[in-house]
Motif scaffolding. Structure first.
Motif, PDB file in Angstrom:
ATOM      1  N   ILE A  44       0.841  -1.187   0.000  1.00 21.60           N
ATOM      2  CA  ILE A  44       0.000   0.000   0.000  1.00 21.60           C
ATOM      3  C   ILE A  44       0.877   1.236   0.000  1.00 21.60           C
ATOM      4  O   ILE A  44       1.848   1.308   0.774  1.00 21.60           O
ATOM      5  N   PRO A  45       0.581   2.232  -0.840  1.00 24.93           N
ATOM      6  CA  PRO A  45       1.373   3.470  -0.811  1.00 24.93           C
ATOM      7  C   PRO A  45       1.395   4.089   0.575  1.00 24.93           C
ATOM      8  O   PRO A  45       0.363   4.173   1.252  1.00 24.93           O
ATOM      9  N   ALA A  46       2.564   4.533   1.009  1.00 27.37           N
ATOM     10  CA  ALA A  46       2.717   5.040   2.373  1.00 27.37           C
ATOM     11  C   ALA A  46       1.954   6.332   2.595  1.00 27.37           C
ATOM     12  O   ALA A  46       1.555   6.628   3.713  1.00 27.37           O
ATOM     13  N   HIS A  47       1.760   7.124   1.551  1.00 28.68           N
ATOM     14  CA  HIS A  47       1.136   8.425   1.734  1.00 28.68           C
ATOM     15  C   HIS A  47      -0.329   8.433   1.359  1.00 28.68           C
ATOM     16  O   HIS A  47      -0.913   9.475   1.133  1.00 28.68           O
ATOM     17  N   GLN A  48      -0.917   7.264   1.276  1.00 30.69           N
ATOM     18  CA  GLN A  48      -2.345   7.156   1.091  1.00 30.69           C
ATOM     19  C   GLN A  48      -3.036   7.540   2.393  1.00 30.69           C
ATOM     20  O   GLN A  48      -2.522   7.325   3.473  1.00 30.69           O
ATOM     21  N   GLY A  49      -4.225   8.114   2.312  1.00 33.00           N
ATOM     22  CA  GLY A  49      -4.944   8.468   3.523  1.00 33.00           C
ATOM     23  C   GLY A  49      -5.079   9.967   3.703  1.00 33.00           C
ATOM     24  O   GLY A  49      -4.781  10.757   2.806  1.00 33.00           O
ATOM     25  N   LEU A  50      -5.509  10.372   4.894  1.00 29.90           N
ATOM     26  CA  LEU A  50      -5.801  11.776   5.165  1.00 29.90           C
ATOM     27  C   LEU A  50      -4.587  12.546   5.657  1.00 29.90           C
ATOM     28  O   LEU A  50      -4.397  13.706   5.286  1.00 29.90           O
ATOM     29  N   ALA A  51      -3.779  11.936   6.506  1.00 32.61           N
ATOM     30  CA  ALA A  51      -2.627  12.643   7.074  1.00 32.61           C
ATOM     31  C   ALA A  51      -1.562  11.648   7.474  1.00 32.61           C
ATOM     32  O   ALA A  51      -1.853  10.600   8.055  1.00 32.61           O
ATOM     33  N   ASN A  52      -0.314  11.986   7.165  1.00 34.22           N
ATOM     34  CA  ASN A  52       0.845  11.157   7.490  1.00 34.22           C
ATOM     35  C   ASN A  52       1.613  11.845   8.611  1.00 34.22           C
ATOM     36  O   ASN A  52       2.110  12.950   8.452  1.00 34.22           O
ATOM     37  N   TYR A  53       1.711  11.176   9.755  1.00 38.33           N
ATOM     38  CA  TYR A  53       2.418  11.730  10.909  1.00 38.33           C
ATOM     39  C   TYR A  53       3.831  11.166  10.965  1.00 38.33           C
ATOM     40  O   TYR A  53       4.039  10.023  11.385  1.00 38.33           O
ATOM     41  N   ALA A  54       4.795  11.957  10.486  1.00 31.22           N
ATOM     42  CA  ALA A  54       6.223  11.655  10.598  1.00 31.22           C
ATOM     43  C   ALA A  54       6.595  10.297  10.010  1.00 31.22           C
ATOM     44  O   ALA A  54       7.562   9.673  10.449  1.00 31.22           O
ATOM     45  N   LEU A  94       4.400  15.112  16.781  1.00 33.77           N
ATOM     46  CA  LEU A  94       4.763  14.537  15.494  1.00 33.77           C
ATOM     47  C   LEU A  94       4.271  15.461  14.390  1.00 33.77           C
ATOM     48  O   LEU A  94       3.135  15.947  14.435  1.00 33.77           O
ATOM     49  N   LEU A  95       5.109  15.703  13.403  1.00 33.15           N
ATOM     50  CA  LEU A  95       4.756  16.591  12.314  1.00 33.15           C
ATOM     51  C   LEU A  95       3.983  15.842  11.232  1.00 33.15           C
ATOM     52  O   LEU A  95       4.280  14.679  10.930  1.00 33.15           O
ATOM     53  N   VAL A  96       3.008  16.500  10.657  1.00 33.98           N
ATOM     54  CA  VAL A  96       2.298  15.977   9.495  1.00 33.98           C
ATOM     55  C   VAL A  96       3.133  16.316   8.263  1.00 33.98           C
ATOM     56  O   VAL A  96       3.551  17.467   8.086  1.00 33.98           O
ATOM     57  N   VAL A  97       3.404  15.302   7.418  1.00 39.89           N
ATOM     58  CA  VAL A  97       4.258  15.508   6.245  1.00 39.89           C
ATOM     59  C   VAL A  97       3.466  15.237   4.983  1.00 39.89           C
ATOM     60  O   VAL A  97       2.479  14.491   4.976  1.00 39.89           O
ATOM     61  N   ASP A  98       3.910  15.858   3.881  1.00 41.69           N
ATOM     62  CA  ASP A  98       3.265  15.651   2.594  1.00 41.69           C
ATOM     63  C   ASP A  98       3.884  14.460   1.875  1.00 41.69           C
ATOM     64  O   ASP A  98       4.710  13.726   2.448  1.00 41.69           O
ATOM     65  N   GLY A  99       3.513  14.264   0.598  1.00 39.94           N
ATOM     66  CA  GLY A  99       3.999  13.125  -0.159  1.00 39.94           C
ATOM     67  C   GLY A  99       5.484  13.108  -0.383  1.00 39.94           C
ATOM     68  O   GLY A  99       6.068  12.062  -0.681  1.00 39.94           O
ATOM     69  N   GLU A 100       6.156  14.268  -0.239  1.00 41.28           N
ATOM     70  CA  GLU A 100       7.604  14.352  -0.389  1.00 41.28           C
ATOM     71  C   GLU A 100       8.323  14.330   0.958  1.00 41.28           C
ATOM     72  O   GLU A 100       9.535  14.519   1.000  1.00 41.28           O
ATOM     73  N   GLY A 101       7.579  14.121   2.036  1.00 35.07           N
ATOM     74  CA  GLY A 101       8.184  14.077   3.362  1.00 35.07           C
ATOM     75  C   GLY A 101       8.427  15.427   4.001  1.00 35.07           C
ATOM     76  O   GLY A 101       9.073  15.509   5.035  1.00 35.07           O
ATOM     77  N   LYS A 102       7.882  16.498   3.404  1.00 33.52           N
ATOM     78  CA  LYS A 102       8.074  17.837   3.962  1.00 33.52           C
ATOM     79  C   LYS A 102       6.992  18.141   4.989  1.00 33.52           C
ATOM     80  O   LYS A 102       5.810  17.864   4.760  1.00 33.52           O
ATOM     81  N   PRO A 103       7.368  18.723   6.146  1.00 34.75           N
ATOM     82  CA  PRO A 103       6.372  19.019   7.177  1.00 34.75           C
ATOM     83  C   PRO A 103       5.395  20.100   6.741  1.00 34.75           C
ATOM     84  O   PRO A 103       5.791  21.107   6.138  1.00 34.75           O
ATOM     85  N   ILE A 104       4.111  19.885   7.030  1.00 35.35           N
ATOM     86  CA  ILE A 104       3.075  20.852   6.668  1.00 35.35           C
ATOM     87  C   ILE A 104       2.221  21.247   7.875  1.00 35.35           C
ATOM     88  O   ILE A 104       1.258  21.997   7.725  1.00 35.35           O
TER      89      ILE A 104
END
Length: 321
Positions: free
Chosen positions: A182-192, A298-308
């Motif tokens: 499963i793609p890691a950045h699927q979903g609503l929010a990725n925490y760190a 924990l920071l929420v990150v985008d698909g490129e791993g940048k904190p948002i």
């Protein structure tokens, strides 16, 4: 309680304890300092006794080394560790494989190799004729359906021929199974890159001061976590101030993140109460994670791993008088 596949045979004690949230010391039992009450014993048998070599069991290099059974996940998150347990039969563990190394490979749907791990023989169970290997192998970085295959190489790195069926020709590897990545950045929010918020829903759209606001969350563990993170759910008023908050471990404080398995999804319901003096207006419901020892979020990150950010907006709530 589900026993992990690698648990060895023997007598195990089942105990129960009652602990306050975030506390290391539980309530004493019968006036003793020990917080654990014994419920009884459970006898765990040796799973290798039930193994039967099936038609697809491989035989490697004519050394009577058979793959008796295996334990792999059916689903994994891209880039996260995957535990692979294999049970082997044939002679003694060291005598069968010598200085050979076990090789695990991922193959995509186009027949291209998407990852490889070569590891010297390491086993947890050492009996005459039966032993187990356990490896941690990272899932491919891209989502999709992959084959996981196993083989052996000798001390010089040459592949040891494997026979993957009773009448099949020798090959270099044998199929263990297919795994949906499963793609890691699927979903609503990725925490760190640790936790993924898959679903989120606020149970009410309107409320009054003092009301309980149910919030349903579903999390997915992206990798093994060595810390027990605290979840917060906040009710932020139209003036930017907090008018209700819940801080807890997941699942009503009973399932700390340090126990989560990569790829596992955890349903998680919470109820935050609005303050009795909460003003009228539109509220924001948001959630996030922090480490209690440091209060670091924990920071929420985008698909490129940048904190948002450090929180995700679950929804909004209209508060009347």
């Amino acid at each position: 309680l589900a026993l992990p596949s690698h648990v060895g045979a023997g007598a195990y004690t089942v105990e129960v304890g009652l602990f306050p949230k975030f506390a290391d010391e539980g309530l004493p039992v019968d006036g003793r300092s020990d917080p654990w009450a014994r419920l009884g014993e459970v006898a765990v048998g040796d799973p290798v006794r039930t193994f039967r070599l099936g038609p697809a069991a491989p035989r490697l290099f004519g050394r009577s080394l058979w793959l008796a059974d295996h334990d792999i996940p059916g689903e994994a998150v891209a880039g996260t560790p995957v535990d692979v347990a294999l049970w082997w039969r044939g002679g003694t563990s060291q005598g069968s494989a010598g200085d050979a190394s076990l090789v695990l490979t991922w193959w995509d749907k186009y027949g291209r190799r998407a990852g490889q791990l070569a590891a010297p023989l390491v086993h947890d169970i050492d009996r005459e004729g039966v032993f187990q290997t356990r490896q941690t192998f990272s899932a491919p970085d891209a989502g999709g359906r992959y084959e996981l295959r196993a083989g052996w190489v000798d001390g010089s790195g040459a592949a040891i021929p494997a026979t993957c069926g009773w009448v099949k020709p020798a090959s270099g590897t044998c199929l263990l199974g297919t795994v949906e990545v499963i793609p890691a950045h699927q979903g609503l929010a990725n925490y760190a890159d640790l936790l993924l918020l898959v679903e989120a829903e606020a149970g009410r759209l309107e409320a009054g001061p003092g009301d309980l606001i149910p919030v349903d969350l579903r999390w997915r563990a992206l990798r093994r976590m060595h810390e027990d993170y605290t979840l917060f759910v906040q009710l932020v008023g139209p003036d930017g101030r907090l008018y209700g908050q819940v801080d807890t471990w997941p699942v009503q404080g009973t399932y700390p993140t340090g126990e989560w398995i990569p790829g596992e999804e955890v349903p998680d319901r919470h109820e935050a109460r609005l303050d009795s003096d909460a003003p009228r207006g539109r509220y924001t419901i948001q959630g996030g994670w922090y480490l209690l020892a440091t209060m670091q979020r924990l920071l929420v990150v985008d698909g490129e791993g940048k904190p948002i950010g450090d929180a995700f907006v679950v929804g909004h709530l209209d508060v009347g008088s």
